[in-house]
Design an enzyme around this catalytic site. Structure first.
Site, PDB file in Angstrom:
ATOM      1  CG  ASP A 257      -1.709   1.163   1.339  1.00 13.36           C
ATOM      2  OD1 ASP A 257      -2.671   1.305   0.595  1.00 13.36           O
ATOM      3  OD2 ASP A 257      -1.635   1.909   2.168  1.00 13.36           O
ATOM      4  CD  GLU A 299      -2.509   2.235  -2.974  1.00 11.64           C
ATOM      5  OE1 GLU A 299      -3.771   2.942  -3.397  1.00 11.64           O
ATOM      6  OE2 GLU A 299      -1.592   2.398  -2.331  1.00 11.64           O
TER       7      GLU A 299
END
Length: 611
Positions: A257, A299
């Site tokens: 992330d 991401e």
């Protein structure tokens, strides 16, 4: 002493790993040796079935590139209550054709101050209401038996303010303050903020937060998410060990992330710095040494030029997969404008990348849709004003624009800058919700066709297609979040609502909306899985369809050639490509003597295979 698989893998990567580590951490050889011992310890904790899977995947390094792979992302509580509930629903997931399951954030985080689970207070514990780490491991074991790969988010950039490290840092315990970015005055934070863009300028302005005791800590996202200092090797060691701990529970894909943010340096934007790539490369090698069957999904929510470097190079790879976020946003822009020019340009850029670069393709996900479009090009080609165009897109997809049946809501609306992001499920944004509420069968048929066409478009792209849970049965927006004090300030919960099992019960009835969508999507998925033109190594390009409303995507594998036509307008269109010869439309079996002029329904598509 017997040479282990760990020793062999380490030997092949040792020199590069040591070089990168020492370059980043000032030749701290003692710390490097501790890192290697941590890797050895993690490998020793890896159970036999996972090691066997590692060996199989090492023998087939392209196992995750096969065209049969189909993903789905879901929230555990919304889908089935808890982890045991998800395990009980695996038959349904298999019925959907899914063999790649992404569980949205489920690690322990404080209620009401978690940003949807992205403020982790314990990387080795599950949210109590969802179960335990043992429940997660049992689910992973069950998925492995059914050949379903399991994906989990790993929040790298920050921890919750409630994490043990944060608590100790706040208390002044030696060694923990250095894991974050703490300052006693605003002098250095103000220097940072001269060059660091704000992530959420309206809902969480600034990049630093002053605590009650006067201390100032870096918080790029929200005040309760404290940025980690990866210049401290202890942070890199412990976070890597946390990642490997999850891999050893049976997680197959680790989603990194907000990875572009993880290295901070004064006088820079603190985005995409070279040190980020060194860290990701070392994480890749750590996985190849300890758990080579595990993949890294990055991401990186940026344009293709900034996304591609996170793949690394053929000799020094970084992430195995990345999100195709720009194509997703451009798809919705194209639906609202009925003009494929920007999408064609976007696809030309993607098709020009090496075939080894693997993207995850999707229509909707847990997050909002941000209009990060190529506005300089739109302005040059069409005289598009960015603020006015964003306002048009948001008006269209919230149903405010005349003639629009889309039903979405805005997220992080900033009237001053004319900027906002968009929320909503695929069905609601396609007009299915409005048509059903109006009881208009004509509109409903058109909206359902639009929904199916967008999924056909997603499945036509190279990479791994990922469905958002509920889209397979046309789930609508869930407005109940407005009445929940913990959620009502975050409009992303509009599409994060509970799974409606009453809709799924109609999936096999072709006379229902749910049956038409579910069975139509399954047919598309089966065609894709069986057609070699959808292989990852196929040649892919875009052509001129003769109509600005129609995108023509072409795929070739050997002697097989497939042309995919997509009508992004609500009108009947006649378009095609300059090819003679006979073709068969794969979805409906229609035969064509030529595809120079093909009739397409409003928001319709055709998959045309050369006979």
């Amino acid at each position: 002493m017997k040479t282990t698989a760990f020793d062999q893998r380490l030997e092949g990567r040792y020199d590069e790993l040591k070089w990168l580590y020492c370059e980043l951490y000032q030749n701290d050889l003692e710390a490097f040796q501790g890192f290697v011992e941590m890797l050895r310890r993690s490998w020793g904790q890896r159970k036999r079935p996972l090691r066997a899977q590692d060996a199989r995947r090492e023998a087939d390094p392209d196992w995750y590139r096969h065209r049969e792979l189909l993903g789905m992302m879901l929230y555990v509580d919304a889908f089935a209550g808890d982890l045991a509930g998800v395990r009980g629903k695996l038959d349904y997931i298999r019925e959907c054709g899914v063999n790649y399951l992404h569980l949205m954030p489920l690690l322990q985080s404080p209620k009401g101050r978690s940003d949807g689970g992205y403020a982790v207070s314990d990387f080795r514990a599950v949210q109590p209401e969802l179960g335990t780490m043992e429940d997660l491991e049992r689910l992973a074991d069950a998925c492995r038996r059914l050949q379903i790969s399991l994906c989990l988010d790993f929040v790298m950039n920050h921890t919750s303010e409630e994490h043990e490290w944060a608590k100790k840092a706040r208390a002044g315990e030696p060694g923990y303050r250095e894991r974050y970015f703490f300052y006693d005055s605003w002098d250095v934070p103000r220097e940072f903020e001269q060059t660091v863009p704000q992530v959420f300028p309206t809902t969480a302005p600034g990049s630093f937060t002053q605590l009650e005791d006067g201390q100032i800590v870096m918080t790029s996202f929200y005040p309760y998410q404290w940025d980690l200092n990866y210049a401290n090797p202890a942070v890199f060691h412990d976070m890597t060990e946390n990642l490997l701990y999850l891999a050893n529970r049976g997680i197959d894909v680790i989603r990194l992330d907000a990875v572009p943010y993880i290295w901070k340096q004064l006088g820079t934007s603190c985005r995409n710095l070279p040190q980020v790539h060194s860290l990701v490369r070392m994480l890749r090698m750590a996985c190849e040494i300890v758990c080579p069957g595990v993949l890294l999904l990055g991401e990186v929510v940026m344009e293709p030029a900034k996304v591609a470097p996170y793949f690394g190079t053929t000799e020094k790879p970084e992430c195995h997969m990345l999100y195709n976020v720009t194509t997703m946003a451009t798809t919705w822009h194209t639906l609202a404008t009925g003009d494929v020019s920007l999408l064609k340009r976007q696809l030309e850029a993607v098709c020009a990348l090496p075939k080894d670069f693997l993207f995850l393709n999707y229509l909707r996900c847990h997050d909002d849709i941000g209009w990060g479009l190529d506005y300089p090009w739109l302005r040059e080609q069409f005289g598009t004003d960015e603020v006015a165009h964003k306002r048009y897109l948001n008006d269209w997809f919230t149903g405010r624009f005349p003639g629009s049946d889309s039903r979405g809501e805005l997220y992080n609306d900033d009237p001053r800058l004319g900027d906002a992001r968009l929320c909503g499920t695929t069905a609601s944004l396609c007009g299915v919700e409005a048509a059903e509420l109006e009881g208009d069968p004509f509109k409903l048929e058109r909206a359902a066709a639009c929904d199916l066409t967008l999924h056909a478009w997603m499945l036509s792209q190279s990479g791994i297609p990922v469905i958002y849970s509920g889209d397979e049965v046309g789930r609508f927006n869930d407005y109940a979040y407005h009445d929940d004090p913990d959620k009502r300030e975050d409009s992303r919960y509009l599409h994060r609502g509970r799974f409606q099992w009453e809709l799924a019960e109609r999936r096999n009835d072709p006379d229902t909306l749910q049956g038409k969508l579910f069975q139509g999507l399954r047919r598309l998925e089966r065609i894709r899985a069986g057609e070699p033109c959808f292989d990852g190594d196929a040649d892919v390009w875009v052509e001129d369809s003769g109509d600005a409303r129609v995108l023509a995507l072409c795929r070739r594998k050997g002697e097989r050639e497939l042309f995919c036509l997509f009508n992004f307008s609500g009108e009947f269109v006649r378009a095609g490509v300059g090819r003679g010869g006979a073709y068969t439309e794969l979805m409906y079996g229609t035969h064509y003597d030529s595809i120079r002029c093909v009739d397409l329904w409003p928001n319709g598509f055709a998959w045309l295979l050369r006979e």
